[in-house]
Design an enzyme around this catalytic site. Structure first.
Site, mmCIF file in Angstrom:
data_model
loop_
_atom_site.group_PDB
_atom_site.id
_atom_site.type_symbol
_atom_site.label_atom_id
_atom_site.label_comp_id
_atom_site.label_asym_id
_atom_site.label_seq_id
_atom_site.Cartn_x
_atom_site.Cartn_y
_atom_site.Cartn_z
ATOM 1 C CB CYS A 106 46.495 41.902 16.201
ATOM 2 S SG CYS A 106 47.536 43.147 15.424
ATOM 3 C CG HIS A 107 44.852 44.257 12.078
ATOM 4 N ND1 HIS A 107 46.086 44.416 12.663
ATOM 5 C CD2 HIS A 107 44.565 45.418 11.466
ATOM 6 C CE1 HIS A 107 46.534 45.621 12.409
ATOM 7 N NE2 HIS A 107 45.636 46.260 11.676
ATOM 8 C CB ALA A 108 41.769 38.398 14.929
ATOM 9 N N PRO A 109 39.624 40.970 15.003
ATOM 10 C CG PRO A 109 39.364 42.100 17.053
ATOM 11 C CD PRO A 109 40.412 41.595 16.079
ATOM 12 C CD1 TRP A 110 38.434 45.065 10.532
ATOM 13 C CD2 TRP A 110 40.307 44.378 9.528
ATOM 14 N NE1 TRP A 110 39.125 46.172 10.150
ATOM 15 C CE2 TRP A 110 40.279 45.785 9.526
ATOM 16 C CE3 TRP A 110 41.390 43.728 8.947
ATOM 17 C CZ2 TRP A 110 41.297 46.553 8.961
ATOM 18 C CZ3 TRP A 110 42.394 44.487 8.388
ATOM 19 C CH2 TRP A 110 42.348 45.883 8.396
#
Length: 182
Positions: A106-110
């Site tokens: 999800c947003h973890a690649p930030w």
């Protein structure tokens, strides 16, 4: 093998923590909750508070050498807080430096972007991160799960909670393969 789950003190999407956690447990490995603060973390169901979970170690106490892999659950607030914590970012970077597999959803690649580890890699995420990934030198794809092996480690990424079954099956298999090769 112990697997680290890195989360902020609050903001992790609960299902993106609990489903991968259960998959690690079911595989016979041992999940450990690592956070930037001790005590308990507050999970969320989207924007609503959900359950709390006890922290096993803080990033200051955790040693990457103790773990066979790293899981980065999403939620919008979770990776946004982690990428602002220099010790959390350094912890993530060390997994890449040591050739340990990393799984992010999800947003973890930030947090991966902040650790400067997406350059030259192909990955997926929640669609709103597409431009961030491209600006960090990565290639974004709209796939349920993407496995990218570059250099000496493997990155497994997925888009959203609806992809959790495929994400869990893929990263558990990749982690097991890396564990056998170590």
């Amino acid at each position: 093998m112990q697997i680290a789950f890195l989360v902020a003190p609050e903001g992790v999407e609960q299902v993106e923590l609990t489903d991968p956690w259960q998959a690690v447990h079911d595989s016979g490995d041992v999940p450990h909750l690592v956070s930037t603060k001790s005590g308990r973390i507050q999970a969320f169901h989207h924007l609503d508070k959900a359950d709390t979970f006890p922290v096993d170690r803080t990033v200051d106490e955790a040693d990457v050498a103790d773990y066979g892999g790293l899981v980065l659950p999403g939620g919008v607030a979770n990776p946004d807080a982690l990428r602002m914590d220099k010790n959390a970012v350094a912890f993530v970077k060390k997994f890449f430096d040591r050739g340990r597999p990393v799984a992010a959803i999800c947003h973890a690649p930030w947090t991966l972007i902040e650790a400067d580890v997406v350059r030259g890699r192909t990955l997926t995420s929640w669609p709103s991160l597409r431009t961030d990934i491209r600006n960090a030198g990565g290639t974004w794809v709209d796939e349920q799960v993407k496995v990218c092996t570059a250099g000496n480690n493997t990155l497994i990424t997925s888009r959203k909670p609806a992809d959790l079954n495929a994400f869990c099956a893929t990263f558990v298999a990749e982690f097991a393969q890396a564990g056998r090769a170590a």
